[in-house]
Design a protein around this motif. Structure first.
Motif, mmCIF file in Angstrom:
data_model
loop_
_atom_site.group_PDB
_atom_site.id
_atom_site.type_symbol
_atom_site.label_atom_id
_atom_site.label_comp_id
_atom_site.label_asym_id
_atom_site.label_seq_id
_atom_site.Cartn_x
_atom_site.Cartn_y
_atom_site.Cartn_z
ATOM 1 N N GLN A 207 85.280 84.652 154.077
ATOM 2 C CA GLN A 207 84.040 83.887 153.930
ATOM 3 C C GLN A 207 84.089 83.117 152.612
ATOM 4 O OE1 GLN A 207 80.467 86.238 154.270
ATOM 5 N NE2 GLN A 207 79.142 84.577 153.560
ATOM 6 N N LEU A 208 84.252 81.813 152.697
ATOM 7 C CA LEU A 208 84.400 80.989 151.508
ATOM 8 C C LEU A 208 83.071 80.768 150.790
ATOM 9 C CD1 LEU A 208 86.874 78.241 152.780
ATOM 10 C CD2 LEU A 208 87.384 80.288 151.464
ATOM 11 N N VAL A 209 83.169 80.660 149.476
ATOM 12 C CA VAL A 209 82.016 80.331 148.643
ATOM 13 C C VAL A 209 82.098 78.848 148.314
ATOM 14 C CG1 VAL A 209 80.833 80.752 146.457
ATOM 15 C CG2 VAL A 209 81.932 82.657 147.676
ATOM 16 N N CYS A 210 81.104 78.094 148.688
ATOM 17 C CA CYS A 210 81.084 76.652 148.410
ATOM 18 C C CYS A 210 80.479 76.383 147.041
ATOM 19 C CB CYS A 210 80.297 75.920 149.502
ATOM 20 S SG CYS A 210 81.140 75.933 151.107
ATOM 21 N N PRO A 211 80.858 75.247 146.416
ATOM 22 C CA PRO A 211 81.782 74.231 146.909
ATOM 23 C C PRO A 211 83.241 74.672 146.817
ATOM 24 C CG PRO A 211 81.033 73.646 144.718
ATOM 25 C CD PRO A 211 80.253 74.858 145.119
ATOM 26 N N ILE A 212 84.029 74.168 147.769
ATOM 27 C CA ILE A 212 85.464 74.426 147.769
ATOM 28 C C ILE A 212 86.127 73.407 146.847
ATOM 29 C CG2 ILE A 212 87.545 74.501 149.188
ATOM 30 C CD1 ILE A 212 85.697 75.123 151.584
ATOM 31 N N PRO A 213 86.830 73.843 145.806
ATOM 32 C CA PRO A 213 87.383 72.900 144.818
ATOM 33 C C PRO A 213 88.629 72.171 145.302
ATOM 34 C CG PRO A 213 87.959 75.130 144.220
ATOM 35 C CD PRO A 213 87.070 75.241 145.423
ATOM 36 N N GLN A 214 88.427 71.349 146.322
ATOM 37 C CA GLN A 214 89.493 70.511 146.870
ATOM 38 C C GLN A 214 88.987 69.077 146.878
ATOM 39 O OE1 GLN A 214 92.522 71.485 148.016
ATOM 40 N NE2 GLN A 214 93.239 69.679 149.096
ATOM 41 N N ASP A 215 89.717 68.162 146.279
ATOM 42 C CA ASP A 215 89.313 66.753 146.211
ATOM 43 C C ASP A 215 87.902 66.630 145.625
ATOM 44 O OD1 ASP A 215 91.780 66.150 147.318
ATOM 45 O OD2 ASP A 215 91.026 66.071 149.361
ATOM 46 N N GLY A 216 86.967 66.035 146.366
ATOM 47 C CA GLY A 216 85.614 65.863 145.853
ATOM 48 C C GLY A 216 84.915 67.159 145.521
ATOM 49 N N GLY A 217 85.352 68.246 146.137
ATOM 50 C CA GLY A 217 84.763 69.543 145.844
ATOM 51 C C GLY A 217 85.005 70.006 144.422
ATOM 52 N N LYS A 218 86.038 69.452 143.770
ATOM 53 C CA LYS A 218 86.278 69.817 142.374
ATOM 54 C C LYS A 218 85.159 69.284 141.470
ATOM 55 C CE LYS A 218 91.239 70.675 142.075
ATOM 56 N NZ LYS A 218 92.476 70.388 141.341
ATOM 57 N N ALA A 219 84.702 68.083 141.738
ATOM 58 C CA ALA A 219 83.577 67.539 140.970
ATOM 59 C C ALA A 219 82.322 68.362 141.220
ATOM 60 C CB ALA A 219 83.342 66.076 141.344
ATOM 61 N N GLU A 220 82.117 68.768 142.473
ATOM 62 C CA GLU A 220 80.958 69.602 142.804
ATOM 63 C C GLU A 220 81.056 70.965 142.131
ATOM 64 O OE1 GLU A 220 81.114 69.653 147.022
ATOM 65 O OE2 GLU A 220 80.231 67.656 147.257
ATOM 66 N N ALA A 221 82.272 71.500 142.023
ATOM 67 C CA ALA A 221 82.458 72.785 141.353
ATOM 68 C C ALA A 221 82.116 72.693 139.870
ATOM 69 C CB ALA A 221 83.897 73.269 141.537
ATOM 70 N N ILE A 222 82.453 71.567 139.244
ATOM 71 C CA ILE A 222 82.073 71.371 137.842
ATOM 72 C C ILE A 222 80.556 71.401 137.707
ATOM 73 C CG2 ILE A 222 81.999 69.670 135.962
ATOM 74 C CD1 ILE A 222 84.841 68.853 136.747
ATOM 75 N N GLN A 223 79.879 70.674 138.573
ATOM 76 C CA GLN A 223 78.423 70.608 138.502
ATOM 77 C C GLN A 223 77.763 71.936 138.855
ATOM 78 O OE1 GLN A 223 76.999 67.132 140.728
ATOM 79 N NE2 GLN A 223 78.948 66.120 140.326
ATOM 80 N N THR A 224 78.371 72.683 139.785
ATOM 81 C CA THR A 224 77.770 73.924 140.274
ATOM 82 C C THR A 224 78.055 75.111 139.376
ATOM 83 O OG1 THR A 224 77.989 73.124 142.548
ATOM 84 C CG2 THR A 224 77.617 75.494 142.256
#
Length: 317
Positions: A207-224
């Motif tokens: 069960q993955l925890v979002c955001p997934i740090p792949q491509d655009g998800g890396k920017a979302e991970a920074i913000q999250t």
């Protein structure tokens, strides 16, 4: 007369102390061996400009290919394939069959998409967090330990000296990387982020925890997860595009490829450019580190037919 002399001595003492303080303060930056004077000057000027900042100072780095070498193969893949070969290959029990079916999907699918990231986690599901840590750590010490770039170590030391929080953000499984990165770079475990999955009853789940740090998800991970706009972001590939554009200061591109032209939906804003061309047009700071093929180690990734990553032997630029 004596009063005047004492005042002069006092002024000289204060002035001398101020000079020494200013001089030592100005010498805080330590030049990074192997990078050009121009690169060092830009980094020194940038870091000195951050001395007045009282808020959090954050730097974020991709891991594979940015902090350490990814030639000839990604550590995450080699660690997983080696574990699969040792524990599941050629076995007929249901668990082994299920795990090798995931390996088959990884071997014959796209290795840069979200499905590939999900398959890595699915393979590790059922293990304890400590076991996953050990898989990554053992692979690192066996084959990847010499691959940490000395220039990046020096950069991290400079950033720490200037009061930066250093974060690592990878599209590889978080638990696979945290232990060896922490031990070798001194970065706290909680600042080493990757693909997260829920741990339940002491076991990793799929069960993955979002955001997934792949491509655009890396920017979302920074913000999250980091919750601050970084002053410096370092990456090496198309997958770091959105993350690097989160930087409000330095965008650092390591060993940028200048052969493959990124195309299609996945290319995003990099469509029609090589990685090097794109970042040259967008004022990134380009640096080079030695990342050459390892001819001494035996790689299961090679045995199972995966093409090697491009090498980047250090040359003068």
């Amino acid at each position: 007369m004596m009063l005047v002399v004492n005042k002069i001595k006092k002024a000289l003492f204060i002035g001398g102390f101020s000079f020494l303080f200013t001089f030592s303060f100005a010498q805080t930056y330590r030049p990074i061996h192997g990078w050009t004077d121009q690169v060092n000057q830009k980094l020194e000027s940038f870091l000195n400009s951050t001395l007045i900042i009282k808020e959090r100072k954050v730097a974020v780095f991709d891991c594979d290919g940015t902090l350490f070498g990814q030639s000839p193969y990604y550590l995450a893949d080699e660690a997983i394939y080696a574990f699969a070969k040792e524990n599941y290959a050629k076995k007929v029990d249901n668990l082994s069959k299920a795990k090798m079916a995931i390996i088959d999907a990884m071997l014959h699918g796209d290795n840069v998409g979200v499905n590939y990231v999900k398959n890595r986690i699915a393979f590790l599901a059922g293990l304890t967090p400590d076991a996953v840590n050990a898989i990554g750590k053992n692979c690192f010490y066996e084959k990847y330990r010499p691959k940490f770039y000395p220039e990046m170590r020096e950069l991290l030391a400079n950033l720490q000296h200037y009061g930066f929080e250093i974060w690592v953000l990878s599209a590889s499984p978080e638990l696979l990387y945290q232990q060896f990165v922490k031990e070798n770079l001194g970065i706290p475990e909680e600042r080493i982020l990757g693909v997260k999955s829920v741990v339940s009853h002491g076991r990793v789940t799929n069960q993955l925890v979002c955001p997934i740090p792949q491509d655009g998800g890396k920017a979302e991970a920074i913000q999250t997860f980091i919750k601050a706009r970084p002053l410096l972001v370092g990456g090496n590939s198309r997958g770091d595009l959105e993350m690097m554009n989160e930087s409000v200061g330095i965008k650092l591109i390591v060993n940028p490829d200048d052969e493959k032209i990124e195309k299609g939906i996945h290319a995003g804003d990099m469509d029609g450019y090589t990685v090097k061309q794109y970042w040259e047009a967008h004022d990134a700071l380009t640096v080079y580190c030695h990342d050459a093929d390892d001819t001494k180690s035996t790689y299961i990734t090679k045995e199972w037919g995966i093409p090697p990553n491009k090498s980047h032997p250090k040359i003068k630029h």
